[in-house]
Motif scaffolding. Structure first.
Motif, PDB file in Angstrom:
ATOM      1  N   TRP A 105       0.595  -1.181   0.079  1.00 36.55           N
ATOM      2  CA  TRP A 105      -0.001  -0.009   0.016  1.00 36.55           C
ATOM      3  C   TRP A 105       0.775   1.195  -0.258  1.00 36.55           C
ATOM      4  N   THR A 106       0.494   2.240  -0.868  1.00 33.48           N
ATOM      5  CA  THR A 106       0.930   3.457  -0.757  1.00 33.48           C
ATOM      6  C   THR A 106       0.029   4.394   0.117  1.00 33.48           C
ATOM      7  N   VAL A 107       0.458   5.183   0.986  1.00 34.56           N
ATOM      8  CA  VAL A 107      -0.433   6.007   1.799  1.00 34.56           C
ATOM      9  C   VAL A 107      -0.040   7.440   1.402  1.00 34.56           C
ATOM     10  N   VAL A 108      -1.215   8.263   0.979  1.00 35.00           N
ATOM     11  CA  VAL A 108      -1.133   9.572   0.375  1.00 35.00           C
ATOM     12  C   VAL A 108      -1.885  10.432   1.422  1.00 35.00           C
ATOM     13  N   MET A 109      -1.093  11.473   1.904  1.00 34.56           N
ATOM     14  CA  MET A 109      -1.827  11.952   3.072  1.00 34.56           C
ATOM     15  C   MET A 109      -1.939  13.409   2.958  1.00 34.56           C
ATOM     16  N   ALA A 129       4.164   0.344   1.586  1.00 33.65           N
ATOM     17  CA  ALA A 129       5.253   0.491   0.761  1.00 33.65           C
ATOM     18  C   ALA A 129       5.859   1.593   0.433  1.00 33.65           C
ATOM     19  N   ARG A 130       5.175   2.591   0.419  1.00 33.59           N
ATOM     20  CA  ARG A 130       5.519   3.945   0.321  1.00 33.59           C
ATOM     21  C   ARG A 130       4.539   5.128   0.697  1.00 33.59           C
ATOM     22  N   ARG A 242      11.282   3.327   3.462  1.00 37.75           N
ATOM     23  CA  ARG A 242      10.539   3.174   2.595  1.00 37.75           C
ATOM     24  C   ARG A 242      10.705   4.376   1.706  1.00 37.75           C
ATOM     25  N   PRO A 243      10.340   4.063   0.343  1.00 33.66           N
ATOM     26  CA  PRO A 243      10.451   5.232  -0.577  1.00 33.66           C
ATOM     27  C   PRO A 243       9.413   6.442  -0.114  1.00 33.66           C
ATOM     28  N   ALA A 270      14.072  11.303   1.190  1.00 30.10           N
ATOM     29  CA  ALA A 270      12.912  11.626   0.433  1.00 30.10           C
ATOM     30  C   ALA A 270      12.999  12.640  -0.633  1.00 30.10           C
ATOM     31  N   GLU A 271      12.257  12.190  -1.715  1.00 26.70           N
ATOM     32  CA  GLU A 271      12.163  13.046  -2.888  1.00 26.70           C
ATOM     33  C   GLU A 271      11.271  14.520  -2.572  1.00 26.70           C
TER      34      GLU A 271
END
Length: 300
Positions: A105-109, A129-130, A242-243, A270-271
């Motif tokens: 799972w990618t978590v966008v917050m 995952a990211r 994690r990325p 981090a990017e």
């Protein structure tokens, strides 16, 4: 209800007699998008459209907001902990009965999505995952107990005065201001988009959630959400491998550059995409640059 750019099928999970609305679009590795206050899943419309050909995009509306049920305070706790429990129930449902994977799972917050999402992630680090971090925090305020100027008046009105709470409910001022420059955005939204952000408001029910989110902001140890926020901040080290992508509007009056500095300290690899012309709703002000950056990040 006219919702430009939001051509999605509605899904609902009913729990304890309350229905939570969520978007579930596309196939592939899941991307969990968590909005804050006073927005709803409409915030993610462009990102969902961009990602759903390669990813499964899940975007819930917190109880009391968006197209979810809007119960009174006698039926729902309206706390950070209750929000994390809701997210736990939704993701468990998707994994157990809707074919979503347990991992990857990618978590966008954004905004309150940060403490909600990272508190959930700390319960299930193996699932994550990211991370994609957009003008939010998941740790105690690096300014200490000093309240940011943009929050002083609403916090005082809501926590210290009955008149302020009534005005909040009657005029929905917080949500209205958030869709106007220079408060939530730096460039004026089209009228139909601003109307869509405000469309789910049904009067007092919706406004209770907005008011309670502001009232639950953890300023210090005496606030109800403080222990969970502190534990969440302490757990961030679990995700150092994690990325992470950080997208940040530098003209945010609340989540200011010191908040960004703290995220970079926690995740030095981090990017980072920082936008000097964008405000709190960075996905509105800088979507032409931010959405492709997130797409590229997920492909890598």
């Amino acid at each position: 209800m006219t919702l430009p750019g939001y051509p999605f099928t509605s899904h609902f999970l009913t729990r304890a007699g309350l229905s939570q609305h969520y978007v579930d679009e596309g196939d592939g590795a899941p991307v969990l998008m968590l909005h804050g206050n006073p927005s709803w899943s409409y915030l993610w419309r462009r990102l969902i459209v961009a990602l759903r050909t390669e990813h499964r995009c899940v975007a819930p509306d917190h109880i009391g907001m968006g197209l979810s049920d809007k119960p009174g305070e006698d039926r729902y706790a309206y706390t950070l902990a209750s929000r994390v429990d809701d997210l736990d129930a939704l993701t468990d449902h998707l994994i157990a009965t809707e074919g979503a994977p347990e991992r990857g799972w990618t978590v966008v917050m954004h905004d309150w999505g940060g403490p909600i999402g990272m508190a959930w992630a700390s319960r299930h680090p193996e699932r994550v995952a990211r991370l994609v971090v957009l003008n939010t925090a998941a740790f105690p305020n690096p300014h200490g107990a000093r309240v940011r100027p943009a929050l002083r008046l609403p916090l005082w009105l809501l926590r210290e005065t009955r008149v302020g709470a009534r005005l909040f409910l009657r005029h929905h001022a917080f949500a209205r201001l958030a869709t106007l420059p220079p408060f939530g955005v730096r460039r004026r939204l089209p009228r139909e988009v601003r109307d869509a952000f405000l469309a789910p408001d049904d009067g007092r029910g919706h406004r209770v959630a907005v008011r309670r989110f502001v009232g639950d902001i953890p300023i210090g140890p005496g606030d109800g959400a403080w222990p969970l926020l502190t534990r969440t901040g302490e757990s961030l080290g679990e995700f150092a491998d994690r990325p992470v992508l950080i997208g940040w509007g530098l003209r945010d009056p609340v989540f200011d550059p010191l908040m960004l500095t703290e995220w970079r300290r926690r995740f030095p690899a981090a990017e980072v995409h920082a936008f000097p012309d964008a405000g709190h709703y960075v996905l509105e002000d800088a979507y032409e640059r931010l959405v492709p950056a997130i797409e590229a990040f997920l492909r890598r």
